[in-house]
Enzyme design. Sequence first.
Site, short mmCIF file in Angstrom:
data_model
loop_
_atom_site.label_atom_id
_atom_site.label_comp_id
_atom_site.label_asym_id
_atom_site.label_seq_id
_atom_site.Cartn_x
_atom_site.Cartn_y
_atom_site.Cartn_z
N TYR A 1 47.59 71.30 28.82
CA TYR A 1 47.00 69.98 29.07
C TYR A 1 45.49 70.07 29.17
CZ TYR A 1 46.10 71.06 34.02
OH TYR A 1 45.61 71.61 35.18
N LYS B 1 45.42 76.75 29.93
CA LYS B 1 45.58 75.56 30.78
C LYS B 1 47.01 75.03 30.64
CE LYS B 1 42.83 71.61 32.35
NZ LYS B 1 42.90 71.93 33.77
N GLU C 1 39.66 81.34 41.78
CA GLU C 1 39.16 79.98 41.52
C GLU C 1 39.87 79.02 42.45
OE1 GLU C 1 40.21 78.60 37.56
OE2 GLU C 1 42.16 79.58 37.69
N LEU D 1 40.69 79.95 34.73
CA LEU D 1 40.52 79.03 33.61
C LEU D 1 39.04 78.99 33.22
CD1 LEU D 1 42.17 76.81 32.02
CD2 LEU D 1 41.01 75.19 33.52
N1 PDD Z 1 41.44 71.04 36.67
N2 PDD Z 1 40.40 75.96 37.36
C1 PDD Z 1 41.57 75.29 37.42
C2 PDD Z 1 42.79 76.01 37.91
C3 PDD Z 1 41.63 73.94 37.04
O1 PDD Z 1 42.80 73.28 37.08
C4 PDD Z 1 40.46 73.29 36.62
C5 PDD Z 1 40.45 71.85 36.16
C6 PDD Z 1 39.26 74.03 36.58
C7 PDD Z 1 37.96 73.42 36.12
O2 PDD Z 1 37.99 73.18 34.73
P1 PDD Z 1 37.17 71.98 34.08
O3 PDD Z 1 35.79 72.13 34.57
O4 PDD Z 1 37.32 72.22 32.66
O5 PDD Z 1 37.80 70.70 34.56
C8 PDD Z 1 39.27 75.36 36.96
C9 PDD Z 1 41.63 69.70 36.16
C10 PDD Z 1 40.50 68.79 36.43
C11 PDD Z 1 42.96 69.20 36.68
O6 PDD Z 1 43.90 69.98 36.67
O7 PDD Z 1 43.05 68.05 37.07
#
Ligand code: PDD
Length: 293
Positions: free
Chosen positions: A33, A148, A181, A206
């Site tokens: 996703y 992801k 993270e 991620l």
């Molecule tokens: N989450 N690490 C994890 C485990 C994440 O699920 C996310 C993002 C990030 C940050 O990635 P980005 O900057 O590309 O959003 C890091 C999204 C927002 C979510 O699951 O809703």
Amino acid sequence: MSRVAYVNGRYVPQRVAAVNIEDRGYQFGDGVYEVVHVHGGCLIDADLHLARLERSLGEIEIPVPLGPRALRQVFAEMMRRNRVSEGLIYMQVTRGVARREHAFPKPLPKPAVVVTIRRLPPFPRDVEAWTAAAITRPDERWQRCDIKSVNLLANVLAKEAAHAAGAAEAIFVDAAGMVTEGASSSVWMVDREGCLCTRKLDHAVLPGCTRAALIGLMEEAGIAWRESGFAKAELAAAREIFITSASSFVKPVVRLDGRSVGEGRVGPVTRRLFALFAHHVQGAVRNAPAAAS
Ligand code: PDD
């Protein structure tokens, strides 16, 4: 106005939108996703998100169902049909529908694509109104967190623990005591010596699109930072902590495990980076050729 979802090529009222019970995303979490922020009717860092989507699909051998151009069209249509100019786009691609067998189905089904959009209040201009508390939790996830994947059980349980503790985010710590993270964010800190750092990218985290965009902005602005791991004890002693993600952009963490981070207020580095990112987000709107950037 009722919400509209995109499901496998069709725009349908969200209240009746459905997927097959043998969808492999539902049965196995066999899918990936993306979440993309919409601000002022523009997609923020869409190129980064679309590139990461293709990478995630490639890593688990799901054929790319729609290329970046077609997906941008779907996103623009979703904004238009739902009249959302501030919000979040969620999209997921699963391996599709097949009789339940663990191995990949043969012949390969068509990947299933779902896109939804939800409205959010506009991104706050005041960083003081954007602070959060976090807790630390053991990282109980699998070994390929660089993908992801829609498998988010460990993240769900960690977030629930955070909410139960009155916090917004759970920060994962691996078996060696090192921070990986957040449950839905990348983690940054300013250490006791004033060094800004975040963990290097590997299979344990991620590759955050907001992280990548912020690094680009910091390099342009000549702001020094380091890609280096840190232990939970170093995080607890940090002057400043902040998280980055598509939904939170740059969010100061002012409490960790019930204790103040630094002086318990937004620190100067976080304040500067919040402003830098806010400028980047506004720039996407200023520079948008038409409805979507
Ligand atoms: N989450 N690490 C994890 C485990 C994440 O699920 C996310 C993002 C990030 C940050 O990635 P980005 O900057 O590309 O959003 C890091 C999204 C927002 C979510 O699951 O809703």
